[in-house]
Design a protein around this motif. Structure first.
Motif, short mmCIF file in Angstrom:
data_model
loop_
_atom_site.label_atom_id
_atom_site.label_comp_id
_atom_site.label_asym_id
_atom_site.label_seq_id
_atom_site.Cartn_x
_atom_site.Cartn_y
_atom_site.Cartn_z
N VAL A 31 0.84 -1.19 0.00
CA VAL A 31 0.00 0.00 0.00
C VAL A 31 0.87 1.24 0.00
CG1 VAL A 31 -1.77 1.28 1.27
CG2 VAL A 31 -1.80 -1.23 1.26
N ARG A 33 0.82 5.69 -1.58
CA ARG A 33 0.01 6.74 -2.22
C ARG A 33 0.12 6.66 -3.73
NH1 ARG A 33 1.25 12.42 0.53
NH2 ARG A 33 -0.51 13.01 -0.80
N ALA A 47 -3.50 4.15 -1.59
CA ALA A 47 -4.27 4.61 -0.44
C ALA A 47 -3.53 5.75 0.23
CB ALA A 47 -4.50 3.48 0.55
N ASP A 48 -4.28 6.67 0.81
CA ASP A 48 -3.73 7.74 1.62
C ASP A 48 -4.06 7.41 3.07
OD1 ASP A 48 -2.99 10.02 2.98
OD2 ASP A 48 -3.93 11.41 1.55
N LEU A 49 -3.06 7.01 3.84
CA LEU A 49 -3.30 6.56 5.21
C LEU A 49 -3.72 7.69 6.14
CD1 LEU A 49 -0.39 4.00 5.60
CD2 LEU A 49 -2.75 3.59 4.91
N ASP A 51 -6.28 9.37 5.44
CA ASP A 51 -7.74 9.33 5.27
C ASP A 51 -8.26 8.02 5.85
OD1 ASP A 51 -10.26 10.36 3.74
OD2 ASP A 51 -10.07 8.24 3.22
N THR A 53 -11.13 6.34 5.68
CA THR A 53 -11.80 5.41 4.78
C THR A 53 -10.80 4.72 3.86
OG1 THR A 53 -13.83 6.73 4.81
CG2 THR A 53 -13.55 5.20 2.98
N SER A 54 -9.85 5.50 3.37
CA SER A 54 -8.83 4.93 2.48
C SER A 54 -8.00 3.88 3.21
CB SER A 54 -7.93 6.05 1.96
OG SER A 54 -7.00 5.58 1.01
N ALA A 55 -7.64 4.18 4.45
CA ALA A 55 -6.84 3.23 5.24
C ALA A 55 -7.63 1.96 5.52
CB ALA A 55 -6.39 3.89 6.53
N ASP A 57 -10.11 0.69 3.82
CA ASP A 57 -10.26 -0.07 2.58
C ASP A 57 -8.98 -0.84 2.25
OD1 ASP A 57 -12.85 0.82 2.29
OD2 ASP A 57 -12.36 2.38 0.82
N ALA A 58 -7.84 -0.19 2.45
CA ALA A 58 -6.56 -0.83 2.13
C ALA A 58 -6.30 -2.03 3.03
CB ALA A 58 -5.43 0.18 2.27
#
Length: 307
Positions: A31, A33, A47-49, A51, A53-55, A57-58
């Motif tokens: 994972v 960016r 993914a942007d950790l 964020d 939701t992004s984290a 999902d990852a």
């Protein structure tokens, strides 16, 4: 099949962790960016950790997650981003039921004259150290209050092939590769431990795959400390002069480079003995750290070969 997720897959520690996991024939989700192309055994995910939701999902479906993210060497950036990243990693791991392997440094120990071990008290003496201690408290609270399974792998200052954020790579390896005198910070007569990045990655992979490691704090394999003079002699091979950067030079450099300014508060790591003891890890898992002669030679070879 166990799903291993490496958060920060493009950084040097993330890359070495992925390499170690793949050497053990584990499937990896890397994972970052800006991920590169996936390859056999490695799925690259963007993914942007920072964020939540992004984290989450990852980390969906993860069994083991390795937090190896690196941030710019700035107290301001660390205070802004590290608590958010760690909180999001904790929440994502809790949602997935994943074991979190957290990569840490020694800043939270603060000044200490004794060799550092995993039982050294957390007594930070710098702004960066205080922030690292805060992150450890967050992890402890998540474990105690929410059942997070977390294992900490800690290294000394690291160096290695392509370790662009390493002070030793910057001031010694890269300068020697450019035909310039390699440099040490502040006092080259003090012993100073350094951890080789492939050993960091291999150690983190052990923490995520060996049940004996779970839930504890470990010092990753690190060779016995040499002095700055000894390291520089290995880098120069007697072909280049070498020198020490004084506080005055660093302050002058700080007028132009933020990294130099940020390094000054950590000067105690170079003006007094800095010994890092990884005996417990080595004995438990029957591994030995890479000798400095070999690690420095490989780092120099990598620097010479890069385009």
């Amino acid at each position: 099949m166990t799903t291993h997720v490496v958060l920060g897959g493009n950084g040097v520690v993330g890359r070495e962790t992925i390499a170690a996991l793949r050497a053990g024939d584990h499937e990896v989700r890397a994972v970052s960016r800006t991920p590169s192309r996936s390859e056999p055994g490695i799925t690259r995910v963007a993914a942007d950790l920072r964020d939540a939701t992004s984290a989450t999902d990852a980390l969906r479906g993860a069994d083991v997650a390795y937090l190896t993210v690196g941030l710019p060497y700035s107290t301001t950036v660390w205070r802004r981003d590290w608590p958010v990243i760690v909180r999001n990693a904790i929440d994502g791991c809790l949602a997935a039921g994943a074991h979190l392997v957290y990569f840490d440094n020694v800043y939270a120990y603060g000044r200490t004259d004794a060799p550092m071990t995993a039982s050294t008290p957390i007594r930070p003496t710098s702004r960066k150290g205080a922030l690292r201690a805060e992150l450890l408290r967050m992890l402890d609270a998540a474990r105690d209050e929410h059942g997070l399974e977390v294992t900490v792998g800690r290294s000394a200052d690291f160096y290695g092939p392509g370790a662009a954020t390493s002070a030793f790579n910057l001031f010694a390896i890269d300068r020697a590769d450019a035909g310039k005198p390699p440099m040490w910070l502040f006092d080259a007569n003090q012993p100073h431990s350094m951890t080789y990045t492939p050993d960091v990655g291999a150690g983190l992979a052990v923490l995520g795959t060996d049940d004996r490691a779970r839930g504890l704090t470990w010092h990753l394999p690190t060779a016995p400390a040499l002095t700055g003079e000894q390291y520089l002699a290995l880098v120069s091979g007697g072909r280049l002069a070498h020198r020490t950067m004084s506080h005055g030079m660093m302050r002058l450099g700080g007028l132009f480079a933020s990294t130099a300014r940020e390094t000054l508060e950590m000067d105690y790591q170079y003006t007094s003995p800095y010994r890092f003891d990884s005996t417990a890890f080595e004995r438990t898992f029957d591994v030995a750290p890479t000798p400095y002669t070999e690690g420095i030679a490989r780092s120099l070879g990598y620097a010479a070969a890069k385009v």
